[in-house]
Design an enzyme around this catalytic site. Structure first.
Site, short mmCIF file in Angstrom:
data_model
loop_
_atom_site.label_atom_id
_atom_site.label_comp_id
_atom_site.label_asym_id
_atom_site.label_seq_id
_atom_site.Cartn_x
_atom_site.Cartn_y
_atom_site.Cartn_z
N SER A 106 0.83 -1.20 0.00
CA SER A 106 0.00 0.00 0.00
C SER A 106 0.86 1.25 0.00
CB SER A 106 -0.90 0.02 1.24
OG SER A 106 -1.56 1.26 1.40
N TYR A 159 -2.62 -0.77 10.02
CA TYR A 159 -2.55 -0.99 8.57
C TYR A 159 -1.19 -0.58 8.03
CZ TYR A 159 -4.14 -1.07 3.70
OH TYR A 159 -4.28 -1.34 2.37
#
Length: 275
Positions: free
Chosen positions: A159, A172
């Site tokens: 990501s 995350y």
């Protein structure tokens, strides 16, 4: 025995067909919907037999059936990537159905919003167990099978949050940053077996993960607007954009690419001021 009669004998005794094609095989985790489904669909169009590995058993079955109706080779294998026996079974089912594994896409992922002091410890552990441990287990069990095939490609879907993150993304961001470290380490370990390992790091994608963050439609629309405004292209990614990147990474055109992270973010990281 003439060549013609030899072929007839082989066909009768071993079920060999003149038009038989040995396909490459790809496992895509978290591929029942969203980004993973787009990746599996693109690879199927590129000639791969695909394994739809997902904890969402019913949706995984539906996705595999959709692909088979279109004439592609697809198998659904219910898989919780946190559980090593299930990951091992995932690889074994791919081998049993299609003969081996050439590509593994570690796409399964979850997100938890919460700052570092408010995130429950069990939520932090859950995010890392899916996003990071799940990828580790996939590599651990798929790489030896790839080695027997003479090599392969592993793609870890990381990501933009591994490069530049936001407040409230502690778990995350930690998991996706760790995934890039795992990519580099695995590339060093597996290169001797002709196995490439690459991380693809999308920015915001209009996919189920974005829409499942306890937000109503107005909040989703505002999130899309904000991320689009941060892009020089004034847009966010679609699942197919990630799929196209993965398709290139696993192709021979990218044969010298390993141990790296590709930032696929519509230029957002050039200016992370979300306006």
């Amino acid at each position: 025995m003439t060549d013609h009669r030899l072929w007839e004998w082989l066909s009768a005794t071993t079920a060999v067909r003149r038009d038989a094609v040995v396909k490459k095989v790809a496992i895509v985790t978290g591929s029942a919907r969203g980004i993973g489904k787009a990746i599996a669909t693109r690879l199927a169009h590129d000639g791969y037999a695909v394994v739809i590995a997902d904890i969402l058993e019913e949706l995984a079955t539906q996705t595999a059936e959709e692909l088979r109706r279109q004439g592609f080779s697809a198998l659904a294998v219910p898989t919780d990537v946190r559980q090593e026996p299930q990951v091992q079974r995932m690889v074994e089912e791919a081998v049993k159905a299609f003969g081996g594994v050439d590509v593994l896409v570690n796409n399964a992922g979850v997100m938890w919003r919460g700052n570092v002091t408010e995130t429950p410890t069990d939520a932090f552990d859950f995010v890392l167990s899916v996003n990071l441990r799940g990828a580790f287990l996939g590599i651990k069990h798929a790489a030896p099978v790839m080695r027997r095939r003479g090599g392969g490609v592993i793609v870890n879907i990381a990501s933009i949050h591994a490069f530049a993150t936001q407040a409230g993304m502690a778990a995350y961001a930690a998991s996706k940053t760790g995934l890039i470290g795992l990519t580099r380490a695995a590339a060093l370990d597996l290169g001797q077996w002709n196995i490439r390992v690459v991380a693809v790091c999308p920015g915001a994608v209009d996919a189920p993960m974005l829409r499942n963050q306890r937000m109503d439609e107005a909040e989703v629309a505002e999130t899309i607007r904000l991320w689009s405004s941060a892009s020089p292209l004034n847009t966010i990614l679609q699942p197919e954009d990630v799929a196209n990147c993965v398709a290139w990474v696993v192709s021979d055109q990218a044969r010298m690419l390993t141990g790296v992270a590709i930032l696929l973010d519509a230029g957002v990281a050039t200016d992370l001021r979300i306006r």
